[in-house]
Design a protein around this motif. Structure first.
Motif, PDB file in Angstrom:
ATOM      1  N   VAL A  39       0.785  -1.056  -0.095  1.00  0.00           N
ATOM      2  CA  VAL A  39       0.048  -0.169  -0.005  1.00  0.00           C
ATOM      3  C   VAL A  39       0.908   1.223  -0.112  1.00  0.00           C
ATOM      4  O   VAL A  39       0.636   2.410  -0.716  1.00  0.00           O
ATOM      5  CB  VAL A  39      -0.911   0.127   1.066  1.00  0.00           C
ATOM      6  N   THR A  40       2.024   1.304   0.777  1.00  0.00           N
ATOM      7  CA  THR A  40       2.900   2.355   0.786  1.00  0.00           C
ATOM      8  C   THR A  40       3.385   2.561  -0.778  1.00  0.00           C
ATOM      9  O   THR A  40       3.617   3.739  -1.322  1.00  0.00           O
ATOM     10  CB  THR A  40       4.172   2.161   1.650  1.00  0.00           C
ATOM     11  N   ALA A  78       1.810   1.655  -3.597  1.00  0.00           N
ATOM     12  CA  ALA A  78       0.847   2.286  -4.327  1.00  0.00           C
ATOM     13  C   ALA A  78       0.576   3.763  -3.912  1.00  0.00           C
ATOM     14  O   ALA A  78       0.252   4.713  -4.840  1.00  0.00           O
ATOM     15  CB  ALA A  78      -0.426   1.322  -4.094  1.00  0.00           C
ATOM     16  N   ASN A  79       0.732   3.987  -2.518  1.00  0.00           N
ATOM     17  CA  ASN A  79       0.422   5.538  -2.305  1.00  0.00           C
ATOM     18  C   ASN A  79       1.424   6.514  -3.012  1.00  0.00           C
ATOM     19  O   ASN A  79       1.151   7.505  -3.654  1.00  0.00           O
ATOM     20  CB  ASN A  79       0.557   5.838  -0.914  1.00  0.00           C
ATOM     21  N   TYR A  80       2.780   5.939  -2.997  1.00  0.00           N
ATOM     22  CA  TYR A  80       3.704   6.919  -3.701  1.00  0.00           C
ATOM     23  C   TYR A  80       3.721   6.832  -5.506  1.00  0.00           C
ATOM     24  O   TYR A  80       4.222   7.746  -6.074  1.00  0.00           O
ATOM     25  CB  TYR A  80       5.125   6.384  -3.304  1.00  0.00           C
ATOM     26  N   THR A  81       3.208   5.577  -5.673  1.00  0.00           N
ATOM     27  CA  THR A  81       3.011   5.745  -7.277  1.00  0.00           C
ATOM     28  C   THR A  81       1.877   6.565  -7.681  1.00  0.00           C
ATOM     29  O   THR A  81       1.840   7.002  -8.674  1.00  0.00           O
ATOM     30  CB  THR A  81       2.682   4.052  -7.680  1.00  0.00           C
ATOM     31  N   LEU A  82       0.761   6.629  -6.957  1.00  0.00           N
ATOM     32  CA  LEU A  82      -0.428   7.606  -7.130  1.00  0.00           C
ATOM     33  C   LEU A  82       0.337   9.066  -7.074  1.00  0.00           C
ATOM     34  O   LEU A  82      -0.260   9.726  -8.090  1.00  0.00           O
ATOM     35  CB  LEU A  82      -1.596   7.433  -6.166  1.00  0.00           C
ATOM     36  N   PRO A 138      -7.323   7.718  -6.048  1.00  0.00           N
ATOM     37  CA  PRO A 138      -7.247   6.940  -4.974  1.00  0.00           C
ATOM     38  C   PRO A 138      -7.662   5.398  -5.184  1.00  0.00           C
ATOM     39  O   PRO A 138      -7.782   4.329  -4.508  1.00  0.00           O
ATOM     40  CB  PRO A 138      -7.999   7.384  -3.622  1.00  0.00           C
ATOM     41  N   ASP A 139      -8.708   5.296  -6.118  1.00  0.00           N
ATOM     42  CA  ASP A 139      -9.564   4.133  -6.748  1.00  0.00           C
ATOM     43  C   ASP A 139      -8.333   3.042  -7.134  1.00  0.00           C
ATOM     44  O   ASP A 139      -8.629   2.015  -7.276  1.00  0.00           O
ATOM     45  CB  ASP A 139     -10.643   4.240  -7.668  1.00  0.00           C
ATOM     46  N   ARG A 194      -5.664   2.537  -5.671  1.00  0.00           N
ATOM     47  CA  ARG A 194      -4.636   2.233  -4.676  1.00  0.00           C
ATOM     48  C   ARG A 194      -4.632   0.560  -4.634  1.00  0.00           C
ATOM     49  O   ARG A 194      -3.372  -0.078  -4.397  1.00  0.00           O
ATOM     50  CB  ARG A 194      -4.831   2.872  -3.397  1.00  0.00           C
ATOM     51  N   ALA A 235      -1.585  -1.927  -5.317  1.00  0.00           N
ATOM     52  CA  ALA A 235      -1.082  -2.773  -4.205  1.00  0.00           C
ATOM     53  C   ALA A 235      -1.026  -4.421  -4.442  1.00  0.00           C
ATOM     54  O   ALA A 235      -0.197  -5.120  -4.380  1.00  0.00           O
ATOM     55  CB  ALA A 235      -1.721  -2.299  -2.756  1.00  0.00           C
ATOM     56  N   THR A 251      -4.610  -7.047   2.635  1.00  0.00           N
ATOM     57  CA  THR A 251      -4.604  -5.884   2.032  1.00  0.00           C
ATOM     58  C   THR A 251      -5.922  -5.466   1.774  1.00  0.00           C
ATOM     59  O   THR A 251      -6.492  -4.255   1.938  1.00  0.00           O
ATOM     60  CB  THR A 251      -3.926  -5.640   0.862  1.00  0.00           C
TER      61      THR A 251
END
Length: 459
Positions: free
Chosen positions: A116-117, A119-123, A130-131, A133, A137, A348
């Motif tokens: 998830v971390t 995914a957050n940085y990739t976003l 946010p959909d 994320r 992950a 997740t």
């Protein structure tokens, strides 16, 4: 035609050389901590000198840990790492609880949280909503589980690539900080004052530092797949940890030169703030990509090494037999990798991975301390003539391993005191493994014999 790679008696192909071992150590330590945790340290000790001093002290603890795991790895170069040491020194129950905790929450929870971390940085890097994320992950978990399913060489190669990339990101950060940030670059709102209670402040700051340094032990999980592990494993541990300590100190020096102690303490993203100040928006974008790559590489390492622990547990008859199977062609614990991926994806999806990690943060360092204690058992057996003398020996024994155990206990007690409810929940989750252990032990009709291969003797 080239000869087939050497295999040990349990069928693993030895494909991890010294360079890959060093990359595994570095990749296992460097995640997102060095990009985020320096702010917490500065908040607790205030001054530049104390900030660097805590990171240096944590590096010494990590180096002692590398010494300890280096000797243990040379004595028993088998897949499973701490599981094997705990089993041979203290019996099957502590070893099982270690593996149970990793499988249920520590390793799988870390995979979920780190995915998830990532995914957050990739976003943040791509501008996606946010959909995306959860799909990002899950996609990272599936992709890297697939890579490691097909052999330790693809997994180690992937680890090498992403470790080099994360080191490149840190090199740019450090280089820019040392070359572009002058002594007056940091603007302090006020002259930082040392904390009132130096001992308490240093102790509190040491917790996030030791968490950032954790991870060197994961290379021992794949000892059985290393080329000449008796020689290369201790070397990989020492070279890797020394490299990380150097990088961490230089990165913190960059933060302090760029932001100052007060600015570092006030920052929520020190690496992005420092490089953004030095190189502008392009620097902030670059380091965001660097953090994404770093978390992706760390995710790969956890997926690579953890199934070896579950496989060792199942091979002892303490879990479902299919978890012990090695793939007939790739010689990987394929079913353990698949189980781990499915469970991590479920964590997740439920969103409980953060709580699971919080519950058992103390358990990780509890295992470190218990594993270091096994060294005293092996040294006692050595004096009794039950096992051969180890060629590689921990410097400063017995003082250094005792200091490491004390540091581990400090983290355990500190984590418990800061959140006793979560510590209780984590203890209960680990304790739930006791009836599972008793069930499998009773089903097999006897306690499984330690598979020491002559490296260690019986108790």
């Amino acid at each position: 035609m080239s000869p087939p790679p050497p295999r040990n008696e349990e069928g693993y192909a030895r494909r991890v050389g010294l360079f890959s071992g060093v990359m595994l150590v570095i990749g296992g330590i460097i995640g997102s901590g060095i990009f985020l945790n320096p702010a917490i340290v500065a908040q607790r000790v205030h001054t530049p000198g104390l900030t660097l001093g805590v990171w240096l002290l944590g590096g010494v603890v990590a180096l002692i840990g590398a010494f300890v795991y280096g000797e243990l790895g040379q004595r028993i170069p088998k897949a499973g790492g701490s599981y094997v040491y705990l089993r041979d020194a203290f019996g099957p129950l502590p070893a099982f609880l270690n593996a149970w905790g990793m499988m249920l929450m520590i390793a799988t929870g870390a995979i979920a949280a780190v995915a998830v971390t990532f995914a957050n940085y990739t976003l943040a890097l791509t501008g996606l909503g946010p959909d995306f994320r959860f799909p990002l992950a899950v996609g990272a978990i599936v992709l890297l589980s697939g890579v490691n399913y097909f052999g330790v060489r693809p997994g180690a190669l992937t680890q090498n690539v992403f470790t080099v990339l994360k080191l490149l990101a840190l090199a740019v950060l450090v280089g820019a900080g040392l070359l572009l940030a002058g002594p007056g670059a940091a603007v302090e709102a006020a002259v930082p004052q040392a904390p009132d209670s130096l001992v308490l402040a240093m102790g509190a700051a040491l917790v996030p530092v030791l968490f950032s340094y954790g991870g060197w032990q994961q290379t021992n999980f794949v000892a059985e797949e290393m080329v000449d592990p008796e020689r290369n494993l201790p070397r990989a541990l020492l070279l890797g940890v020394i490299g990380v300590v150097t990088v961490y100190l230089l990165a913190n020096l960059t933060y302090l030169r760029t932001l100052g102690a007060g600015g570092l303490a006030a920052s929520s993203a020190p690496a992005a703030d420092a490089l953004g100040q030095l190189l502008g928006p392009a620097g902030r974008t670059f380091i965001t990509a660097g953090v994404a790559l770093s978390t992706f590489g760390f995710l790969n390492l956890v997926i690579l090494v953890s199934p070896r622990v579950y496989q060792a547990m199942a091979a002892d008859g303490l879990f479902f037999p299919w978890m012990a199977r090695l793939h007939p062609r790739y010689r990987t614990p394929s079913t353990a990798i698949l189980f781990q991926a499915v469970w991590a994806i479920l964590l997740t999806g439920t969103g409980t991975y953060g709580e699971l990690l919080d519950y058992v943060v103390f358990a990780d360092w509890l295992v470190f301390g218990a594993t270091a204690a096994t060294l005293f058992v092996y040294r006692a057996r050595e004096r009794q003539g039950l096992v051969p003398r180890a060629a590689y020996r921990v410097p400063g024994y017995p003082i250094t391993p005792l200091l490491f155990i004390a540091a581990a206990l400090y983290v355990v007690l500190g984590s418990t005191a800061s959140n006793p409810l979560n510590a209780i929940k984590g203890t209960l989750l680990l304790g739930a493994g006791v009836p599972v252990f008793l069930y499998w032990r009773r089903r097999k009709g006897a306690t499984p014999a330690p598979a020491s291969t002559g490296a260690v003797g019986g108790p």
